[in-house]
Enzyme design. Sequence first.
Site, PDB file in Angstrom:
ATOM      1  CD  GLU A  85      -3.022   0.963   2.276  1.00 19.01           C
ATOM      2  OE1 GLU A  85      -3.354  -0.167   2.699  1.00 19.01           O
ATOM      3  OE2 GLU A  85      -3.467   2.018   2.734  1.00 19.01           O
ATOM      4  CE  LYS A 270      -6.351  -1.879   5.217  1.00 19.73           C
ATOM      5  NZ  LYS A 270      -5.405  -1.031   4.481  1.00 19.73           N
ATOM      6  CG  ASP A 286       1.238 -17.267  11.139  1.00 21.69           C
ATOM      7  OD1 ASP A 286       0.481 -16.587  10.409  1.00 21.69           O
ATOM      8  OD2 ASP A 286       0.984 -18.439  11.482  1.00 21.69           O
ATOM      9  CG  HIS A 383      -4.109   6.880  -0.200  1.00 16.46           C
ATOM     10  ND1 HIS A 383      -3.530   5.837   0.483  1.00 16.46           N
ATOM     11  CD2 HIS A 383      -4.769   6.330  -1.245  1.00 16.46           C
ATOM     12  CE1 HIS A 383      -3.840   4.707  -0.119  1.00 16.46           C
ATOM     13  NE2 HIS A 383      -4.590   4.981  -1.173  1.00 16.46           N
TER      14      HIS A 383
HETATM   15  C1  MEV Z   1      -6.011   2.753   4.928  1.00  9.37           C
HETATM   16  O1  MEV Z   1      -5.242   1.638   4.580  1.00  9.37           O
HETATM   17  C2  MEV Z   1      -6.064   2.893   6.434  1.00  9.37           C
HETATM   18  C3  MEV Z   1      -6.958   4.019   6.972  1.00  9.37           C
HETATM   19  O2  MEV Z   1      -8.284   3.865   6.451  1.00  9.37           O
HETATM   20  C4  MEV Z   1      -6.952   3.890   8.471  1.00  9.37           C
HETATM   21  C5  MEV Z   1      -7.929   4.779   9.185  1.00  9.37           C
HETATM   22  O3  MEV Z   1      -8.953   5.182   8.594  1.00  9.37           O
HETATM   23  O4  MEV Z   1      -7.664   5.055  10.374  1.00  9.37           O
HETATM   24  C6  MEV Z   1      -6.457   5.353   6.534  1.00  9.37           C
END
Ligand code: MEV
Length: 430
Positions: A85, A270, A286, A383
């Site tokens: 990513e 995430k 792992d 991003h």
């Molecule tokens: C993207 O990989 C992760 C985010 O969505 C985490 C978040 O929203 O805190 C940017």
Amino acid sequence: MASSVDGFSKWTKAEKIKWVVDTYASDPQAVTSLLETYWHRDSDTQQLHDEFIENTLTNFYLPFGVAPNFVIDGTAYTLPMVIEESSVVAAACKSAKYWASRGGFHTQILGTDKVGQVHFTRNTSPEETRAFFEGIKAELLEGVAPLVANMELRGGGIRSITLVDKTQDLPNYYQLFVRFGTADAMGANFINSCLEQLAQTLKSADPELTVVMSILSNYVPDCTVRSEVSCPIADLGGVDGLSAEAFAQKIKQAVDIARVEPYRAVTHNKGIMNGIDAVVLATGNDFRAIEAGVHAYAAKDGRYTSLTHCSIESGIFRFWIEVPLSLGTVGGLTQLHPLVKWSLEMLGKPSAQQLMGIVAAAGLAQNWAAVQSLVTTGIQKGHMKMHLLNILNQLGADAEEKAAMVDYFKTHTVHYQGVVQALTDYRNNR
Ligand code: MEV
């Protein structure tokens, strides 16, 4: 559609490739050479990769990046990160630098117990089964003694064995619930071997009982670490037009929302796993086990919630993570995969506990970067800036076009159509 195939694993690699390519590829020659392009040029290294799993055709590359300037418990680290990513490594670097000048990350190991279970059924009363268990406990320990001897020398071993009565949940269902210490190893093989031995002793003591299965648990709520950053609110600095105070409050609000709102908590976590998985992969651990354990932990109180926490008290901003991490720095891939070996060397050959602290800091840093973007500029700006090269590669841009586009998008917002347009204009005017 392909017909089924027998004895595939025994075929040579060339035979396997030929079959897969002949069966599935519209251009067999192109796919054969694609698979070969990804082979390692050193045949011994390729063979090593071939032997990690069954039916290896080639290697699947992911970028291996580094994030310098992590100060963790007073030591400066450069973190190895394996991830596809675009913005993750950049975000880690930004957070690391930000917190390095504010005291860095501080970690504390909260526990190192790992768990395994022998699941069995026994058609007797719980009282009788408890008496039976107490009667054979010494025998159970004696049976595994040869298996644990070496681990005990390294500071690990079996920490406890208890009988759990689960007959209220399922008829006749009991467990041996075993806690292990595994020193610097992740310990899966050690734990599973011990459990299978315990199961054998159990069965010989009462041939009437049924052993259903013996396996470690990836739920490790007592193998946890805390990583924390903190500073006086004023030291946070004003960000994107917000005062330090307003910035601190907004971060706390965002973390509180993730605490009470599962839809947000999953995405919040995430983002944390972007950092955790990247270091876990680079260090040969792992990541599926870590993922399973972490999310179970996030739901341990009955509602899925944030792994990070935030407080503002007496003018001090604190931001921390508590996370279960069953990691190893010996055994498994750690001595085999050349890049894993190098990752661990780069980290100063850490103990498993030190690695827990490092990985937790990577998760916290990632969450800091995400939340601070979300409550200020929004996530897309950074991003999409990082994603620009992916779009340009997708559009077949050459080196000169890429340089021109990177320059152009320093002052323009990146979005797919905008890049298509700018590149077309550039090509037309070249
Ligand atoms: C993207 O990989 C992760 C985010 O969505 C985490 C978040 O929203 O805190 C940017």
